[in-house]
Write an enzyme that holds these catalytic residues in place. Structure first.
Site, PDB file in Angstrom:
ATOM      1  N   ARG A  61      63.625 -46.423  -6.904  1.00 49.81           N
ATOM      2  CA  ARG A  61      62.401 -47.176  -7.503  1.00 49.81           C
ATOM      3  C   ARG A  61      62.623 -47.782  -8.788  1.00 49.81           C
ATOM      4  O   ARG A  61      62.163 -48.542  -9.310  1.00 49.81           O
ATOM      5  CB  ARG A  61      61.139 -46.213  -7.675  1.00 49.81           C
ATOM      6  CG  ARG A  61      60.428 -45.703  -6.369  1.00 49.81           C
ATOM      7  CD  ARG A  61      59.829 -44.445  -6.551  1.00 49.81           C
ATOM      8  NE  ARG A  61      58.583 -45.022  -7.597  1.00 49.81           N
ATOM      9  CZ  ARG A  61      57.971 -43.737  -8.090  1.00 49.81           C
ATOM     10  NH1 ARG A  61      57.945 -42.340  -7.613  1.00 49.81           N
ATOM     11  NH2 ARG A  61      56.805 -43.851  -9.060  1.00 49.81           N
ATOM     12  N   ASP A 110      59.110 -37.932  -3.126  1.00 47.55           N
ATOM     13  CA  ASP A 110      57.997 -38.170  -4.183  1.00 47.55           C
ATOM     14  C   ASP A 110      56.676 -38.079  -3.606  1.00 47.55           C
ATOM     15  O   ASP A 110      56.592 -38.513  -2.486  1.00 47.55           O
ATOM     16  CB  ASP A 110      58.324 -38.921  -5.373  1.00 47.55           C
ATOM     17  CG  ASP A 110      59.467 -38.495  -6.071  1.00 47.55           C
ATOM     18  OD1 ASP A 110      59.669 -37.507  -6.374  1.00 47.55           O
ATOM     19  OD2 ASP A 110      60.112 -39.270  -6.731  1.00 47.55           O
ATOM     20  N   ARG A 164      64.378 -34.467  -1.132  1.00 44.42           N
ATOM     21  CA  ARG A 164      63.067 -34.445  -1.543  1.00 44.42           C
ATOM     22  C   ARG A 164      62.514 -35.884  -1.843  1.00 44.42           C
ATOM     23  O   ARG A 164      63.295 -36.695  -2.397  1.00 44.42           O
ATOM     24  CB  ARG A 164      63.078 -33.568  -2.625  1.00 44.42           C
ATOM     25  CG  ARG A 164      63.679 -32.234  -2.644  1.00 44.42           C
ATOM     26  CD  ARG A 164      63.597 -31.392  -3.908  1.00 44.42           C
ATOM     27  NE  ARG A 164      64.143 -30.239  -3.975  1.00 44.42           N
ATOM     28  CZ  ARG A 164      64.258 -29.247  -4.885  1.00 44.42           C
ATOM     29  NH1 ARG A 164      64.007 -29.693  -6.133  1.00 44.42           N
ATOM     30  NH2 ARG A 164      64.829 -28.257  -4.705  1.00 44.42           N
ATOM     31  N   TYR A 220      67.671 -45.760   2.287  1.00 47.11           N
ATOM     32  CA  TYR A 220      66.232 -45.964   1.978  1.00 47.11           C
ATOM     33  C   TYR A 220      65.883 -47.621   2.095  1.00 47.11           C
ATOM     34  O   TYR A 220      66.618 -48.321   1.962  1.00 47.11           O
ATOM     35  CB  TYR A 220      65.874 -45.668   0.461  1.00 47.11           C
ATOM     36  CG  TYR A 220      65.659 -44.189   0.404  1.00 47.11           C
ATOM     37  CD1 TYR A 220      64.492 -43.391   0.156  1.00 47.11           C
ATOM     38  CD2 TYR A 220      67.021 -43.359  -0.226  1.00 47.11           C
ATOM     39  CE1 TYR A 220      64.200 -42.199   0.012  1.00 47.11           C
ATOM     40  CE2 TYR A 220      66.657 -41.976  -0.318  1.00 47.11           C
ATOM     41  CZ  TYR A 220      65.458 -41.534  -0.279  1.00 47.11           C
ATOM     42  OH  TYR A 220      65.115 -40.149  -0.660  1.00 47.11           O
TER      43      TYR A 220
END
Length: 262
Positions: free
Chosen positions: A197, A52, A50, A110
């Site tokens: 993050r 954001d 998932r 990522y």
């Protein structure tokens, strides 16, 4: 049959991947388009992970089951004709029932793009993170090495994270200069909610001199989110790859050249 899809999307327009009641998510919109191609049947996708609100994907992987017989091209070009410009199916493959987009994956990749410049960019708004001062990249790289390996990443875990365990294996955290941007490349078996993050935010503190490599080590060992710097903005974050066993025959990374910001 079970179909696997490679998907890319610009996350700015959506409330994340996961389906919600208001319907403004990537999953909701993709399910609707797939359902129309399937002959107005209900289709439910399952994704590798998932993302954001505001987070992008250059290689999200999802699967769905259907009894509608369609050529694979229909699940790409046909679906894309029904999707908004911010979402695109890049490839489709038929897979056996043993494939699961989430549980068959052994890694996720990522990238985070960060612009360091006194003035923000309007052309890259929403596509990159931004910090207004130069950063000590060498110090950031040294601190990043302290994070590699299998650790309890509770200090970098959002309070609403639903993962069963905070222990993850961070296999790669490289920081490279890429066309005037800093690019953080991360690979792990899986990531906690906001983990990337939060890691980028902590490394930014190192880069501006508010934290050193030893402090990063202490922060990791504290296993306490309240000790860590704030969560950094989502704008520059991209899901770039999902690793699967070769037996499934799926691409593991986005195609070369599809993720170029400059």
């Amino acid at each position: 049959m079970r179909i696997a899809l490679g998907i890319e999307y610009d996350g700015r327009a959506f409330a994340g991947w996961q389906s919600q009641l208001h319907g403004n998510t990537v999953q909701d919109i993709l399910n609707q388009a797939l359902g129309r191609i399937a002959g107005n049947r209900d289709v439910s996708t399952v994704a590798a992970g998932r993302t954001d609100a505001g987070v992008h994907a250059a290689m999200q992987v999802a699967h769905f089951d259907t009894d509608a017989s369609r050529p694979l091209n229909a699940w790409v070009r046909g679906v894309n004709a029904l999707l908004p410009p911010e979402i695109a199916v890049v490839w489709a493959r038929e897979v056996d029932d043993g494939f699961h987009a989430r549980f068959s994956a052994f890694s996720r990749s990522y990238s985070y793009f960060l612009l360091t410049h006194p003035v923000r960019s309007c052309l890259l708004a929403g596509k990159v993170g931004w910090y207004h001062q130069a950063l000590d990249v060498d110090a950031m790289r040294e601190a990043a090495q302290r994070l590699l390996g299998r650790h309890d990443f509770s200090s970098f875990r959002a309070s609403e994270c639903q993962a069963k365990s905070p222990v993850k294996d961070l296999q790669r955290l490289d920081i490279v200069e890429d066309g005037g941007l800093l690019r953080f490349d991360l690979v792990a078996d899986a990531f906690l909610h906001h983990m990337v993050r939060n890691l980028v935010g902590a490394l930014l503190y190192v880069g501006k001199g508010a934290l050193d490599a030893a402090g990063m080590q202490s922060l990791l060992e504290a296993r306490d989110r309240t000790c860590a710097p704030p969560t950094f903005m989502p704008d520059g974050l991209y899901l770039t790859g999902v690793g699967y066993p070769e037996t499934f025959g799926l691409p593991s990374q986005c195609e070369a050249g599809r993720l170029k910001l400059r």
